[in-house]
Design a protein around this motif. Structure first.
Motif, PDB file in Angstrom:
ATOM      1  N   LEU A   1       0.836  -1.191   0.000  1.00 50.89           N
ATOM      2  CA  LEU A   1       0.000   0.000   0.000  1.00 50.89           C
ATOM      3  C   LEU A   1       0.877   1.250   0.000  1.00 50.89           C
ATOM      4  O   LEU A   1       1.869   1.317   0.711  1.00 50.89           O
ATOM      5  CB  LEU A   1      -0.903   0.015   1.234  1.00 50.89           C
ATOM      6  N   ALA A   2       0.489   2.256  -0.780  1.00 50.36           N
ATOM      7  CA  ALA A   2       1.209   3.531  -0.790  1.00 50.36           C
ATOM      8  C   ALA A   2       0.841   4.318   0.462  1.00 50.36           C
ATOM      9  O   ALA A   2      -0.288   4.228   0.945  1.00 50.36           O
ATOM     10  CB  ALA A   2       0.860   4.336  -2.039  1.00 50.36           C
ATOM     11  N   PRO A   3       1.764   5.098   1.030  1.00 48.17           N
ATOM     12  CA  PRO A   3       1.445   5.892   2.210  1.00 48.17           C
ATOM     13  C   PRO A   3       0.386   6.939   1.911  1.00 48.17           C
ATOM     14  O   PRO A   3       0.334   7.464   0.807  1.00 48.17           O
ATOM     15  CB  PRO A   3       2.781   6.534   2.569  1.00 48.17           C
ATOM     16  N   THR A   4      -0.432   7.190   2.892  1.00 46.62           N
ATOM     17  CA  THR A   4      -1.488   8.197   2.735  1.00 46.62           C
ATOM     18  C   THR A   4      -1.266   9.304   3.737  1.00 46.62           C
ATOM     19  O   THR A   4      -0.502   9.182   4.686  1.00 46.62           O
ATOM     20  CB  THR A   4      -2.868   7.564   2.975  1.00 46.62           C
TER      21      THR A   4
ATOM     22  N   GLU B   1      -8.272   8.277   5.887  1.00 39.99           N
ATOM     23  CA  GLU B   1      -8.269   7.981   7.316  1.00 39.99           C
ATOM     24  C   GLU B   1      -9.668   7.616   7.814  1.00 39.99           C
ATOM     25  O   GLU B   1     -10.682   7.900   7.163  1.00 39.99           O
ATOM     26  CB  GLU B   1      -7.732   9.177   8.104  1.00 39.99           C
ATOM     27  N   PHE B   2      -9.687   6.992   8.969  1.00 41.06           N
ATOM     28  CA  PHE B   2     -10.968   6.604   9.587  1.00 41.06           C
ATOM     29  C   PHE B   2     -10.891   6.851  11.092  1.00 41.06           C
ATOM     30  O   PHE B   2      -9.806   6.989  11.664  1.00 41.06           O
ATOM     31  CB  PHE B   2     -11.292   5.125   9.302  1.00 41.06           C
ATOM     32  N   ILE B   3     -12.049   6.917  11.688  1.00 39.51           N
ATOM     33  CA  ILE B   3     -12.163   6.993  13.156  1.00 39.51           C
ATOM     34  C   ILE B   3     -12.974   5.787  13.612  1.00 39.51           C
ATOM     35  O   ILE B   3     -14.031   5.480  13.041  1.00 39.51           O
ATOM     36  CB  ILE B   3     -12.849   8.292  13.615  1.00 39.51           C
ATOM     37  N   GLY B   4     -12.450   5.126  14.641  1.00 40.02           N
ATOM     38  CA  GLY B   4     -13.179   3.967  15.156  1.00 40.02           C
ATOM     39  C   GLY B   4     -12.765   3.632  16.581  1.00 40.02           C
ATOM     40  O   GLY B   4     -11.685   3.998  17.038  1.00 40.02           O
ATOM     41  N   ALA B   5     -13.664   2.958  17.273  1.00 43.73           N
ATOM     42  CA  ALA B   5     -13.333   2.403  18.597  1.00 43.73           C
ATOM     43  C   ALA B   5     -12.684   1.059  18.340  1.00 43.73           C
ATOM     44  O   ALA B   5     -13.355   0.089  18.005  1.00 43.73           O
ATOM     45  CB  ALA B   5     -14.603   2.261  19.442  1.00 43.73           C
ATOM     46  N   GLN B   6     -11.355   1.000  18.486  1.00 40.45           N
ATOM     47  CA  GLN B   6     -10.607  -0.150  18.001  1.00 40.45           C
ATOM     48  C   GLN B   6     -10.635  -1.340  18.964  1.00 40.45           C
ATOM     49  O   GLN B   6     -11.098  -2.410  18.627  1.00 40.45           O
ATOM     50  CB  GLN B   6      -9.155   0.257  17.730  1.00 40.45           C
ATOM     51  N   ASN B   7     -10.087  -1.156  20.156  1.00 42.69           N
ATOM     52  CA  ASN B   7      -9.957  -2.256  21.108  1.00 42.69           C
ATOM     53  C   ASN B   7      -9.668  -1.660  22.495  1.00 42.69           C
ATOM     54  O   ASN B   7      -9.419  -0.464  22.623  1.00 42.69           O
ATOM     55  CB  ASN B   7      -8.845  -3.228  20.676  1.00 42.69           C
ATOM     56  N   PRO B   8      -9.671  -2.492  23.536  1.00 41.78           N
ATOM     57  CA  PRO B   8      -9.445  -1.957  24.888  1.00 41.78           C
ATOM     58  C   PRO B   8      -8.104  -1.255  25.069  1.00 41.78           C
ATOM     59  O   PRO B   8      -7.989  -0.347  25.887  1.00 41.78           O
ATOM     60  CB  PRO B   8      -9.539  -3.207  25.772  1.00 41.78           C
ATOM     61  N   SER B   9      -7.100  -1.649  24.320  1.00 39.79           N
ATOM     62  CA  SER B   9      -5.788  -1.025  24.504  1.00 39.79           C
ATOM     63  C   SER B   9      -5.661   0.297  23.746  1.00 39.79           C
ATOM     64  O   SER B   9      -4.888   1.173  24.144  1.00 39.79           O
ATOM     65  CB  SER B   9      -4.675  -1.977  24.038  1.00 39.79           C
ATOM     66  N   SER B  10      -6.413   0.481  22.663  1.00 35.52           N
ATOM     67  CA  SER B  10      -6.308   1.692  21.835  1.00 35.52           C
ATOM     68  C   SER B  10      -7.415   2.698  22.122  1.00 35.52           C
ATOM     69  O   SER B  10      -7.200   3.912  22.039  1.00 35.52           O
ATOM     70  CB  SER B  10      -6.337   1.322  20.347  1.00 35.52           C
ATOM     71  N   GLY B  11      -8.632   2.225  22.421  1.00 36.62           N
ATOM     72  CA  GLY B  11      -9.755   3.129  22.598  1.00 36.62           C
ATOM     73  C   GLY B  11     -10.216   3.688  21.265  1.00 36.62           C
ATOM     74  O   GLY B  11     -10.037   3.058  20.208  1.00 36.62           O
ATOM     75  N   VAL B  12     -10.798   4.890  21.288  1.00 36.33           N
ATOM     76  CA  VAL B  12     -11.250   5.548  20.057  1.00 36.33           C
ATOM     77  C   VAL B  12     -10.069   6.282  19.444  1.00 36.33           C
ATOM     78  O   VAL B  12      -9.474   7.160  20.079  1.00 36.33           O
ATOM     79  CB  VAL B  12     -12.407   6.520  20.351  1.00 36.33           C
TER      80      VAL B  12
ATOM     81  N   TRP C   1      -2.954   1.446   8.169  1.00 39.30           N
ATOM     82  CA  TRP C   1      -2.690   0.925   9.522  1.00 39.30           C
ATOM     83  C   TRP C   1      -3.470  -0.361   9.766  1.00 39.30           C
ATOM     84  O   TRP C   1      -2.969  -1.291  10.380  1.00 39.30           O
ATOM     85  CB  TRP C   1      -3.065   1.989  10.544  1.00 39.30           C
ATOM     86  N   ASP C   2      -4.677  -0.409   9.215  1.00 41.92           N
ATOM     87  CA  ASP C   2      -5.503  -1.620   9.318  1.00 41.92           C
ATOM     88  C   ASP C   2      -6.516  -1.597   8.180  1.00 41.92           C
ATOM     89  O   ASP C   2      -7.653  -1.156   8.351  1.00 41.92           O
ATOM     90  CB  ASP C   2      -6.213  -1.676  10.672  1.00 41.92           C
ATOM     91  N   PRO C   3      -6.133  -2.058   7.004  1.00 39.54           N
ATOM     92  CA  PRO C   3      -7.008  -1.969   5.827  1.00 39.54           C
ATOM     93  C   PRO C   3      -8.347  -2.671   6.047  1.00 39.54           C
ATOM     94  O   PRO C   3      -8.380  -3.815   6.506  1.00 39.54           O
ATOM     95  CB  PRO C   3      -6.207  -2.660   4.727  1.00 39.54           C
TER      96      PRO C   3
END
Length: 285
Positions: free
Chosen positions: A142-145, A257-268, A275-277
């Protein structure tokens, strides 16, 4: 004429000779019997014959019957009382057994629900980890964004959308809401206001603009029209996993880019697509 001639005589009339003879005979017979008895008397004087006949006493028999009846009545009353106590104890034991059974069933159901919840959480975490691991090799292609949420550049690859300008209107409102939650905690099953899971944040953001989305990721991944990852627009819903079986969702905000509630260690968080296609996207607006 004698001077006593007119006075009736008081002498009894003479009895007939036959009557006198009969009476003499009877008297002789009686005297003979007495004589014989008198002669035999001394011989039998040593062995007197005595016999006592006891007559039943009515009063004593009646008292015994009354006593027996009273005793029987008392025993019957005692038996009835014991039976009543046994029945009451049986009813109490049955009630206690039913209560204990209901409590045991309630606890078992609670344990099953807790076990199911833990199993689902473990399965989701495993699926997310597996999906990320399987895409690790693809990230190098993937090319950098841009890291900005307003603008950026891309290599134009199929999985990396071009940078977009700042969103406005409904898309801008829901993105602004999502950005306001950056740094909040991730808690599975939470829908705000200070903690979220992935689908809870997406649902709340869309609710700000009057759109009622399904609650879970699987349903959100089919809530709109499927769009290509190369043709994303701000406000599109990104999903990870298959359409209808997604295990994670987030909001595309433009600029790759996106915004999301990822996991307990990352939060929103706000992250770039590389980073996570995601696996796919749907458009609701």
């Amino acid at each position: 004429m004698s001077h006593t001639a007119h006075i009736p005589s008081h002498r009894k009339p003479r009895r007939g000779a036959s009557k006198v003879a009969i009476r003499a005979g009877v008297a002789g017979g009686v005297l003979s019997t007495i004589a014989v008895a008198g002669a035999a008397g001394p011989a039998n004087a040593a062995e007197p014959v005595t016999e006592t006949i006891e007559m039943p006493t009515l009063t004593s028999g009646l008292a015994g019957a009354v006593a027996q009846s009273a005793d029987a009545t008392q025993r019957a009353a005692l038996n009835f009382e014991l039976s009543a106590q046994e029945n009451a104890a049986a009813v109490k034991a049955a009630q206690a057994a039913r209560k204990a059974k209901a409590e045991a069933e309630r606890k078992a159901e609670a344990q099953r629900a807790e076990a199911k919840k833990k199993a689902e959480a473990a399965a989701r975490a495993k699926a997310e980890a597996t999906a990320r691991a399987s895409r690790t090799a693809e990230r190098t292609t993937l090319a950098p964004t841009s890291t900005s949420s307003d603008s950026g550049s891309s290599s134009g690859t199929a999985t990396t959308p071009k940078a977009t300008t700042k969103a406005s209107g409904s898309a801008g409102a829901l993105i602004a809401f999502a950005q306001a939650q950056l740094g909040d905690a991730y808690v599975m099953g939470s829908t705000g206001p200070n903690a979220w899971d992935c689908s809870g944040l997406v649902q709340a953001a869309y609710r700000q603009i009057g759109v009622d989305l399904p609650r879970v990721s699987q349903d959100q991944s089919t809530a709109g029209t499927q769009v290509s990852l190369s043709n994303l627009q701000p406000g599109d819903i990104l999903y990870w996993g298959g359409a209808g079986s997604a295990y994670h969702t987030a909001i595309y905000i433009g600029g790759g880019e996106f915004i999301g509630a990822q996991n307990p260690s990352s939060g929103v968080v706000q992250k770039s697509l590389d980073w996570d296609p995601p696996s796919g996207a749907v458009r609701v607006l």
